[in-house]
Design a protein around this motif. Sequence first.
Motif, PDB file in Angstrom:
ATOM      1  N   GLY A  34      -3.241  -3.864 -20.067  1.00 37.33           N
ATOM      2  CA  GLY A  34      -3.581  -5.276 -20.035  1.00 37.33           C
ATOM      3  C   GLY A  34      -2.523  -6.146 -19.381  1.00 37.33           C
ATOM      4  N   GLU A  35      -1.382  -5.551 -19.108  1.00 37.42           N
ATOM      5  CA  GLU A  35      -0.316  -6.300 -18.449  1.00 37.42           C
ATOM      6  C   GLU A  35      -0.754  -6.666 -17.030  1.00 37.42           C
ATOM      7  OE1 GLU A  35       4.365  -5.398 -17.811  1.00 37.42           O
ATOM      8  OE2 GLU A  35       3.414  -4.232 -19.391  1.00 37.42           O
ATOM      9  N   GLU A  36      -0.426  -7.900 -16.636  1.00 34.89           N
ATOM     10  CA  GLU A  36      -0.768  -8.352 -15.292  1.00 34.89           C
ATOM     11  C   GLU A  36       0.446  -9.004 -14.673  1.00 34.89           C
ATOM     12  OE1 GLU A  36      -4.116 -10.921 -15.072  1.00 34.89           O
ATOM     13  OE2 GLU A  36      -5.367  -9.639 -16.326  1.00 34.89           O
ATOM     14  N   ALA A  37       0.512  -8.960 -13.347  1.00 36.40           N
ATOM     15  CA  ALA A  37       1.637  -9.593 -12.675  1.00 36.40           C
ATOM     16  C   ALA A  37       1.221 -10.072 -11.301  1.00 36.40           C
ATOM     17  CB  ALA A  37       2.797  -8.607 -12.548  1.00 36.40           C
ATOM     18  N   VAL A  38       1.854 -11.161 -10.880  1.00 36.58           N
ATOM     19  CA  VAL A  38       1.694 -11.645  -9.517  1.00 36.58           C
ATOM     20  C   VAL A  38       3.078 -11.650  -8.896  1.00 36.58           C
ATOM     21  CG1 VAL A  38       0.996 -13.551  -8.040  1.00 36.58           C
ATOM     22  CG2 VAL A  38      -0.251 -13.105 -10.154  1.00 36.58           C
ATOM     23  N   LEU A  39       3.272 -10.787  -7.935  1.00 39.29           N
ATOM     24  CA  LEU A  39       4.572 -10.713  -7.274  1.00 39.29           C
ATOM     25  C   LEU A  39       4.481 -11.388  -5.908  1.00 39.29           C
ATOM     26  CD1 LEU A  39       5.522  -7.052  -8.181  1.00 39.29           C
ATOM     27  CD2 LEU A  39       6.817  -9.073  -8.818  1.00 39.29           C
ATOM     28  N   PRO A  40       5.238 -12.468  -5.707  1.00 40.63           N
ATOM     29  CA  PRO A  40       5.210 -13.130  -4.406  1.00 40.63           C
ATOM     30  C   PRO A  40       5.756 -12.203  -3.317  1.00 40.63           C
ATOM     31  CG  PRO A  40       6.256 -14.511  -6.080  1.00 40.63           C
ATOM     32  CD  PRO A  40       6.101 -13.144  -6.666  1.00 40.63           C
ATOM     33  N   ALA A  41       5.163 -12.307  -2.133  1.00 39.17           N
ATOM     34  CA  ALA A  41       5.607 -11.470  -1.019  1.00 39.17           C
ATOM     35  C   ALA A  41       7.096 -11.663  -0.747  1.00 39.17           C
ATOM     36  CB  ALA A  41       4.793 -11.805   0.236  1.00 39.17           C
ATOM     37  N   GLU A  42       7.565 -12.904  -0.906  1.00 39.02           N
ATOM     38  CA  GLU A  42       8.981 -13.157  -0.626  1.00 39.02           C
ATOM     39  C   GLU A  42       9.886 -12.406  -1.604  1.00 39.02           C
ATOM     40  OE1 GLU A  42      10.507 -17.184  -1.037  1.00 39.02           O
ATOM     41  OE2 GLU A  42      11.897 -16.787   0.608  1.00 39.02           O
ATOM     42  N   ILE A  69       6.538 -15.538   4.368  1.00 37.58           N
ATOM     43  CA  ILE A  69       6.359 -14.093   4.553  1.00 37.58           C
ATOM     44  C   ILE A  69       5.081 -13.645   3.830  1.00 37.58           C
ATOM     45  CG2 ILE A  69       7.653 -13.344   2.501  1.00 37.58           C
ATOM     46  CD1 ILE A  69       8.413 -11.645   5.720  1.00 37.58           C
ATOM     47  N   ALA A  70       4.442 -12.629   4.375  1.00 32.12           N
ATOM     48  CA  ALA A  70       3.227 -12.104   3.756  1.00 32.12           C
ATOM     49  C   ALA A  70       3.262 -10.583   3.771  1.00 32.12           C
ATOM     50  CB  ALA A  70       1.996 -12.603   4.504  1.00 32.12           C
ATOM     51  N   VAL A  71       2.566 -10.005   2.819  1.00 29.78           N
ATOM     52  CA  VAL A  71       2.384  -8.551   2.803  1.00 29.78           C
ATOM     53  C   VAL A  71       1.226  -8.240   3.738  1.00 29.78           C
ATOM     54  CG1 VAL A  71       1.755  -6.551   1.399  1.00 29.78           C
ATOM     55  CG2 VAL A  71       3.269  -8.296   0.454  1.00 29.78           C
ATOM     56  N   THR A  72       1.449  -7.385   4.700  1.00 27.63           N
ATOM     57  CA  THR A  72       0.406  -7.073   5.678  1.00 27.63           C
ATOM     58  C   THR A  72      -0.155  -5.667   5.496  1.00 27.63           C
ATOM     59  OG1 THR A  72       2.114  -6.370   7.230  1.00 27.63           O
ATOM     60  CG2 THR A  72       1.328  -8.627   7.429  1.00 27.63           C
ATOM     61  N   LYS A  73       0.547  -4.852   4.687  1.00 30.57           N
ATOM     62  CA  LYS A  73       0.119  -3.461   4.550  1.00 30.57           C
ATOM     63  C   LYS A  73       0.547  -2.937   3.194  1.00 30.57           C
ATOM     64  CE  LYS A  73       2.486  -0.161   6.420  1.00 30.57           C
ATOM     65  NZ  LYS A  73       2.922   1.205   6.628  1.00 30.57           N
ATOM     66  N   ILE A  74      -0.334  -2.219   2.550  1.00 33.06           N
ATOM     67  CA  ILE A  74       0.027  -1.556   1.296  1.00 33.06           C
ATOM     68  C   ILE A  74      -0.553  -0.146   1.326  1.00 33.06           C
ATOM     69  CG2 ILE A  74      -1.864  -2.850   0.170  1.00 33.06           C
ATOM     70  CD1 ILE A  74      -0.307  -2.456  -2.479  1.00 33.06           C
ATOM     71  N   ASP A  75       0.329   0.832   1.315  1.00 33.34           N
ATOM     72  CA  ASP A  75      -0.095   2.232   1.375  1.00 33.34           C
ATOM     73  C   ASP A  75       0.446   2.986   0.172  1.00 33.34           C
ATOM     74  OD1 ASP A  75      -1.491   2.163   3.769  1.00 33.34           O
ATOM     75  OD2 ASP A  75       0.291   2.562   4.977  1.00 33.34           O
ATOM     76  N   SER A  76      -0.441   3.677  -0.508  1.00 34.07           N
ATOM     77  CA  SER A  76      -0.018   4.486  -1.638  1.00 34.07           C
ATOM     78  C   SER A  76       0.779   5.688  -1.149  1.00 34.07           C
ATOM     79  CB  SER A  76      -1.242   4.953  -2.422  1.00 34.07           C
ATOM     80  OG  SER A  76      -0.833   5.721  -3.519  1.00 34.07           O
ATOM     81  N   LEU A  77       1.849   5.980  -1.880  1.00 34.74           N
ATOM     82  CA  LEU A  77       2.694   7.114  -1.522  1.00 34.74           C
ATOM     83  C   LEU A  77       2.766   8.082  -2.692  1.00 34.74           C
ATOM     84  CD1 LEU A  77       5.850   5.672   0.256  1.00 34.74           C
ATOM     85  CD2 LEU A  77       3.982   6.953   1.275  1.00 34.74           C
ATOM     86  N   GLY A  78       1.974   9.132  -2.610  1.00 30.02           N
ATOM     87  CA  GLY A  78       2.041  10.184  -3.615  1.00 30.02           C
ATOM     88  C   GLY A  78       1.770   9.723  -5.032  1.00 30.02           C
ATOM     89  N   GLY A  79       1.166   8.531  -5.194  1.00 32.25           N
ATOM     90  CA  GLY A  79       0.820   8.071  -6.524  1.00 32.25           C
ATOM     91  C   GLY A  79       1.949   7.398  -7.283  1.00 32.25           C
ATOM     92  N   TYR A  80       3.184   7.598  -6.895  1.00 35.17           N
ATOM     93  CA  TYR A  80       4.291   7.050  -7.675  1.00 35.17           C
ATOM     94  C   TYR A  80       4.899   5.802  -7.055  1.00 35.17           C
ATOM     95  CZ  TYR A  80       7.725   8.801  -4.316  1.00 35.17           C
ATOM     96  OH  TYR A  80       8.449   9.007  -3.185  1.00 35.17           O
ATOM     97  N   ALA A  81       4.486   5.483  -5.830  1.00 36.50           N
ATOM     98  CA  ALA A  81       5.094   4.354  -5.122  1.00 36.50           C
ATOM     99  C   ALA A  81       4.129   3.820  -4.071  1.00 36.50           C
ATOM    100  CB  ALA A  81       6.393   4.794  -4.444  1.00 36.50           C
ATOM    101  N   PHE A  86       5.430  -5.969   5.927  1.00 38.82           N
ATOM    102  CA  PHE A  86       5.519  -7.429   5.842  1.00 38.82           C
ATOM    103  C   PHE A  86       5.271  -8.063   7.204  1.00 38.82           C
ATOM    104  CE2 PHE A  86       8.031  -5.754   2.371  1.00 38.82           C
ATOM    105  CZ  PHE A  86       7.637  -6.549   1.307  1.00 38.82           C
ATOM    106  N   SER A  87       4.950  -9.362   7.150  1.00 35.53           N
ATOM    107  CA  SER A  87       4.588 -10.073   8.382  1.00 35.53           C
ATOM    108  C   SER A  87       5.774 -10.265   9.321  1.00 35.53           C
ATOM    109  CB  SER A  87       3.963 -11.422   8.044  1.00 35.53           C
ATOM    110  OG  SER A  87       4.821 -12.173   7.211  1.00 35.53           O
ATOM    111  N   ASP A  88       6.991  -9.990   8.873  1.00 36.95           N
ATOM    112  CA  ASP A  88       8.136 -10.056   9.791  1.00 36.95           C
ATOM    113  C   ASP A  88       8.327  -8.726  10.521  1.00 36.95           C
ATOM    114  OD1 ASP A  88       9.061  -8.508   7.700  1.00 36.95           O
ATOM    115  OD2 ASP A  88      11.005  -9.507   7.547  1.00 36.95           O
ATOM    116  N   GLY A  89       7.380  -7.795  10.294  1.00 37.12           N
ATOM    117  CA  GLY A  89       7.431  -6.521  10.995  1.00 37.12           C
ATOM    118  C   GLY A  89       8.155  -5.427  10.231  1.00 37.12           C
ATOM    119  N   HIS A  90       8.750  -5.799   9.094  1.00 35.21           N
ATOM    120  CA  HIS A  90       9.488  -4.819   8.303  1.00 35.21           C
ATOM    121  C   HIS A  90       8.518  -4.004   7.457  1.00 35.21           C
ATOM    122  CE1 HIS A  90      13.077  -3.137   6.519  1.00 35.21           C
ATOM    123  NE2 HIS A  90      12.582  -3.316   5.324  1.00 35.21           N
TER     124      HIS A  90
END
Length: 116
Positions: A34-42, A69-81, A86-90
């Motif tokens: 039930g825990e929820e969070a909003v993490l700003p891209a910055e 700054i914005a999150v432009t991509k989110i890819d799951s990595l092996g389930g643990y991460a 980001f929009s700055d290309g990083h």
Amino acid sequence: MRLPPEPPFDPEAIPTDAVVSRGGRDLRLTWANGEEAVLPAETLRLRCRCAWCTRDRLQDRFPVTFEAIAVTKIDSLGGYAVNLGFSDGHARGIFPWVYLRDLARETAEERTPQAA
Ligand SMILES: [Zn+2]
């Protein structure tokens, strides 16, 4: 050689839902308890732990803010991460769920210190 993912790993840190919202400005996470969070891209960008950001911090070259700054991509990595881009290309940052949950709790405490 097989390496374990970032010990100690807590499977309960894996959210049931991870959604990029507000055009990438926020990452919304929901957990099974039930825990929820909003993490700003910055916040995420500022707390990137990749080798490049770590080096820049050590050399005092890491920015103190990432405006718009914005999150432009989110890819799951092996389930643990997740790998976040980001929009700055990083896009080198690997964010373990355990780390994001800690970050979410830390951010929540900063916002509402009176909340239990
Ligand atoms: Zn980084």
